[in-house]
Enzyme design. Structure first.
Site, short mmCIF file in Angstrom:
data_model
loop_
_atom_site.label_atom_id
_atom_site.label_comp_id
_atom_site.label_asym_id
_atom_site.label_seq_id
_atom_site.Cartn_x
_atom_site.Cartn_y
_atom_site.Cartn_z
N ASP A 34 -2.73 -9.66 2.74
CA ASP A 34 -3.57 -10.86 2.70
C ASP A 34 -3.95 -11.33 4.09
O ASP A 34 -3.20 -11.14 5.06
CB ASP A 34 -2.81 -12.01 2.03
CG ASP A 34 -2.82 -11.92 0.52
OD1 ASP A 34 -3.20 -10.87 -0.02
OD2 ASP A 34 -2.41 -12.91 -0.12
N HIS B 6 1.31 -9.69 4.92
CA HIS B 6 0.21 -10.26 5.70
C HIS B 6 0.10 -9.49 7.01
O HIS B 6 1.07 -9.48 7.79
CB HIS B 6 0.47 -11.73 6.01
CG HIS B 6 0.63 -12.60 4.80
ND1 HIS B 6 1.82 -12.67 4.10
CD2 HIS B 6 -0.23 -13.42 4.18
CE1 HIS B 6 1.68 -13.52 3.09
NE2 HIS B 6 0.44 -13.99 3.11
#
Length: 262
Positions: free
Chosen positions: A73, A218
């Site tokens: 993400d 992430h």
């Protein structure tokens, strides 16, 4: 990740810019408030494929293989090129849920590379606003802007999105359905926004990993990308096959407006 109302210390080394610090304060919570969602598991999607879908997707059939999906993400970032090098070397596909502002805008060449190297390129909204706090027209803008930018760069319009903090509701479902987007949540989180310890990130992922899992990481944090080789090697030794989210659902297909979570 900490609640958006709490203060988080900036160590001076964790984030290199105010933009990244801002993202760190707002990124995904572990599905807070989503426990009552009506979600579809990958196995259920595979069991009910559309009539016009072929029995297999590419070279992997997750009805037979022990599949797991690696997702990232909030990129692209300064760390994403190294991540792509690792994935290419390991021959591992991933699904990238990209942010528009300060990310797609800043690293368009990495978005192009993700698509060219066979990864699934999807949306994490334009500005990481919490969609459940927005009006329908604002939700639409948050979702359409990154889709437009990704399509311009890759020639492919995203069919998947991940709502910031995993927060979604009936209004978000409706707008997503109108835009042809399915929502994808996760089952494994390393909480890599809380630590730069790559060994700890790897340990957390491996502890939670299971068949049909969707791993949330992430690639904006400095400790995450160095943890990826160990995660890949360990899960391969356990017999896992890495796939994109669409491959995980195949021969089923992600339906717009539906929420997918193992």
């Amino acid at each position: 990740m900490p609640s958006p109302t709490r203060k988080t210390k900036n160590t001076g080394t964790t984030f290199r810019s105010a933009a990244i610090l801002s993202a760190a304060l707002a990124l995904a919570l572990p599905l807070t408030g989503c426990s009552s969602l009506d979600t579809t598991a990958p196995s259920s999607a595979r069991a009910h494929p559309p009539a016009d879908t072929q029995a297999r997707f590419g070279s992997v059939d997750c009805r037979e293989a022990k599949c797991i999906a690696l997702t990232f993400d909030a990129g692209p970032s300064e760390h994403s090129a190294r991540l792509l090098d690792i994935l290419k070397s390991e021959r591992v596909p991933a699904t990238f849920f990209l942010l528009g502002r300060r990310h797609i805008e800043k690293y368009p060449e990495l978005v192009e590379r993700m698509a060219e190297e066979g990864h699934e390129v999807a949306s994490h909204t334009w500005d990481h606003k919490i969609l459940t706090r927005l009006r329908p027209d604002e939700i639409r803008e948050e979702l359409e802007r990154p889709n437009d930018a990704i399509e311009k760069l890759t020639g492919h319009r995203p069919t998947l999105m991940r709502p910031p903090q995993g927060r979604t509701d009936e209004t978000v479902h409706r707008v997503s359905r109108e835009l042809g987007l399915a929502e994808v949540l996760w089952s494994v989180t390393a909480k890599d926004y809380t630590t730069n310890d790559s060994a700890l990130i790897e340990k957390r992922v491996l502890r939670q990993a299971s068949r049909d899992g969707i791993i949330l990481l992430h690639d904006i944090y400095p400790g995450t990308v160095p943890a990826v080789p160990g995660i890949i090697d360990a899960l391969k030794r356990r017999g896992y096959v890495f796939v994109t989210v669409p491959q995980l659902l195949a021969p089923g297909k992600a339906e717009p407006g539906q929420v997918y979570r193992p």
